[in-house]
Enzyme design. Structure first.
Site, PDB file in Angstrom:
ATOM      1  N   LYS A  79       0.846  -1.191   0.000  1.00 29.53           N
ATOM      2  CA  LYS A  79       0.000   0.000   0.000  1.00 29.53           C
ATOM      3  C   LYS A  79       0.889   1.252   0.000  1.00 29.53           C
ATOM      4  O   LYS A  79       1.920   1.280   0.685  1.00 29.53           O
ATOM      5  CB  LYS A  79      -0.888  -0.016   1.243  1.00 29.53           C
ATOM      6  CG  LYS A  79      -1.915   1.111   1.335  1.00 29.53           C
ATOM      7  CD  LYS A  79      -2.781   0.933   2.589  1.00 29.53           C
ATOM      8  CE  LYS A  79      -3.824   2.035   2.742  1.00 29.53           C
ATOM      9  NZ  LYS A  79      -4.620   1.879   3.970  1.00 29.53           N
ATOM     10  N   SER A 154      -9.683   2.030   3.386  1.00 27.98           N
ATOM     11  CA  SER A 154      -8.831   2.753   2.486  1.00 27.98           C
ATOM     12  C   SER A 154      -7.852   1.894   1.691  1.00 27.98           C
ATOM     13  O   SER A 154      -7.312   2.343   0.694  1.00 27.98           O
ATOM     14  CB  SER A 154      -8.037   3.798   3.268  1.00 27.98           C
ATOM     15  OG  SER A 154      -7.109   3.176   4.133  1.00 27.98           O
ATOM     16  N   SER A 178      -9.683  -0.356   7.594  1.00 29.39           N
ATOM     17  CA  SER A 178      -9.153  -0.151   6.241  1.00 29.39           C
ATOM     18  C   SER A 178      -8.497  -1.358   5.589  1.00 29.39           C
ATOM     19  O   SER A 178      -8.189  -1.310   4.398  1.00 29.39           O
ATOM     20  CB  SER A 178      -8.158   1.012   6.239  1.00 29.39           C
ATOM     21  OG  SER A 178      -8.844   2.238   6.227  1.00 29.39           O
TER      22      SER A 178
END
Lengths: 515, 96
Positions: A79, A154, A178
């Protein structure tokens, strides 16, 4: 059977036996990214040359009979919230569009030590603030199961790339859900470890007392493999727990006898989609058939989790994001234009004899900060900074921030009491399956409420895992398991038991077979 | 509205943000909505509850005070929007 059909653990065996190479695996990932990522938008940066070069080096070392790390030759996506030396680390923000970190996050160092192949950086809501990956300044991520739906967030890119078969192992971060919520929406398995289990060094900070880095993959086994490579104490993160990590993968096949599961009564209140409710109930039946005892349990303060979270997380964010000042790194406004405008403002105020206006006028430095931040941050990040600044400001601190810290204690006490009676808590991850792109973008509070079942684990610091347990209209549904702090091994064993008895985790979106 | 535009303006200065007129109106409405939601916490009696700032009960994590390698100046300045090879450059802070 093609490489694409194998799990990471199976690919490791193929690599060890010489039936495939890291270069072949890496090329297969790149081919899948080339075929589908223009539609999915999971990656912000693909390090084609770097990944192939790393794969070649690992293959050469294997050929030479050298000892290799536990992920030897497996591609991993990271990420874009974790610092990667010399590689873009944008956090999905214009603010960091051109930022190249001078060092690696500890998790990234550990991936390199484990001989993983870092394939690229995945898309996310800006600074990890959001539940749909629509807050990325660069692109939205589309759900591989239905491209007009969000991938969740997210860590939407981190989940979507696994679902779309682009990579088997993916690193995300979870501050209020997330990892777990996008894992649920994309039909993959995702783990938020206990607070302190994985180092936060080099993780771009959102809410430091809640942030935790964790793995996503298709199976609990692969999640265990990746967690084993990144978990453990890190002297560079003073909040990382000074206790050894467990042997997650080695233990995973041991079934849990006499497993006591607690169903959280409050999770089945109004707002839960009937299809999600049905899938969760069916999952409980599966566990019962495997010998688990299921009982109802109460977390009386769980309805306050979102309110508590949306005081504490923005408060910490407003402090953490104060570092983006346009001075040390990140975006800075056009200085000349800013100064020219400020001077003409001053001249106007002087001509008008406006003493108060002059007293309130920004200095050049403050105007530079304000303009850079106004131009560099997107709307959701601004909203959270404003909310946090408000909650921490004189006159409101006790009513909001201190109050929220007290309710956080009550939420933790609920968990402590529950875990005296049961081994794991089980329930939904998210109130609904994935929603449509654009559906909630104008309604911040509704977007916040998607964290209803996940935020409390971050507040309490416990571990949470999401695994696929059903589908509704072609969209995956996730089951959440929660465990006491540092009981990740138990969580993964329970998830593995479920995946041995069901095949929801093996389902692939139609998009995957169209290559 | 539980929060006034004047309060939002004040907070935007504290937060070192600039808001356009449109943003100010939207932000006032949205912050009010979230603050109204958060106000449900006041239902709870928390008089005897110790605030919980952190999930781990850690106090005073010490490290040995040793000189270690740190970033070269060129690396530290590499991401600066404006630098002269030695220092970060900012608009003049002192008066003319």
């Amino acid at each position: 059977m093609s490489l694409f059909d194998l799990t990471a653990c199976e690919q490791l065996a193929e690599l060890a036996s010489g039936r495939t190479t890291s270069v072949e695996l890496t090329q297969a990932c790149l081919a899948q990214i080339d075929a589908h990522d223009s539609q999915v938008g999971a990656f912000l940066h693909v390090d084609r040359a770097g990944a192939l070069a790393a794969a070649e080096r690992i293959d050469a070392r294997r050929q030479a009979g050298q000892a290799l790390g536990q992920l030897a030759g497996l591609p991993v996506a990271v990420k874009d919230v974790l610092c990667t030396q010399g590689m873009p680390t944008t956090c999905g923000s214009r603010m960091l569009e051109h930022f190249r970190p001078p060092y690696n996050a500890t998790v990234v160092d550990r991936l390199h030590t484990a001989d993983a192949v870092l394939i690229g950086k995945t898309n996310m809501d800006e600074f990890a603030m959001g539940g749909s990956t629509e807050n990325s300044a660069f692109q939205a991520t589309h759900n591989p199961w239905a491209l007009d739906h969000t991938a969740g967030g997210s860590s939407g890119g981190a989940a979507a790339c696994v679902a779309a078969g682009m990579v088997n192992l993916s690193i995300g971060s979870d501050t209020g859900g997330s990892i777990r919520q996008p894992a649920a929406h994309c039909g993959v398995t995702g783990l938020k470890p206990s607070y302190g289990r994985v180092s936060r060094y080099g993780l771009v900070a959102f809410a430091s007392s809640l942030d935790q880095v964790g793995p996503l993959a298709r199976t609990a086994e692969d999640v265990a493999l990746l967690l084993g490579a990144v978990a453990g104490h890190d002297p560079r993160d003073s909040t990382s727990a000074n206790r050894p990590a467990d042997e997650y993968l080695a233990q995973i096949a041991q079934p849990l006898t006499g497993l006591r599961l607690g169903v959280v009564r409050e999770h089945f209140a109004e707002g839960l989609d009937p299809a999600v409710q049905r899938s969760v109930r069916e999952a409980l039946t599966v566990y019962k058939s495997l010998g688990a005892q299921v009982s109802e349990i109460s977390l009386p303060h769980s309805k306050y989790a979102v309110a508590t979270y949306y005081v504490i997380a923005p408060s910490e964010a407003s402090s953490n994001l104060a570092r983006y000042d346009g001075v040390h790194y990140g975006y800075r406004t056009d200085e000349q234009a800013m100064l020219t405008e400020l001077e003409s403002q001053r001249a106007r105020l002087e001509a008008a004899g406006d003493e108060q206006g002059l007293a309130e006028l920004d200095s050049a430095l403050v105007r530079m900060y304000r303009r850079s931040r106004a131009e560099g941050f997107g709307p959701e990040v601004k909203r959270r900074i404003m909310l946090g600044t408000y909650a921490l400001s004189a006159g409101y601190y006790d009513a909001y921030y201190l109050k929220a810290l007290k309710v956080r204690r009550l939420i933790r006490q609920d968990y402590d009491a529950a875990f005296r009676d049961v081994d794991l808590l089980v329930g939904p991850v998210s109130p609904t399956p994935a929603f449509r792109l654009g559906e909630l973008t104008d309604d911040p509070l509704s977007m916040y409420l998607v964290d209803l079942y996940t935020a409390s684990a971050n507040l309490a610091g416990v571990a949470g895992l999401s695994l696929p347990c059903g589908q509704s209209n072609g969209l995956p549904i996730g089951l959440q398991l929660q465990a006491p702090p540092f009981a990740e091994a138990r969580l993964l064993r329970a998830a593995h038991m479920f995946q041995q008895a069901t095949d929801w985790h093996a389902q692939r979106p139609a998009l995957c077979s169209s290559s | 509205m539980s929060i006034s535009p004047e309060q939002v303006l004040k907070v935007s200065r504290l937060a070192r943000l600039e808001l356009s007129d449109d943003e100010l109106a939207t932000m006032t409405a949205q912050l009010s909505q979230v603050v109204d939601y958060v106000d449900q916490l006041s239902e709870l009696n928390t008089d005897d509850v110790v605030p919980m700032a952190h999930a781990l009960d850690l106090t005073n994590v010490f490290v040995v005070d040793q000189v270690a390698e740190s970033l070269e100046r060129s690396q530290a300045l590499a991401n600066a929007p404006h630098a002269d090879g030695e220092c970060y450059l900012v608009p003049a802070v002192m008066g003319d």
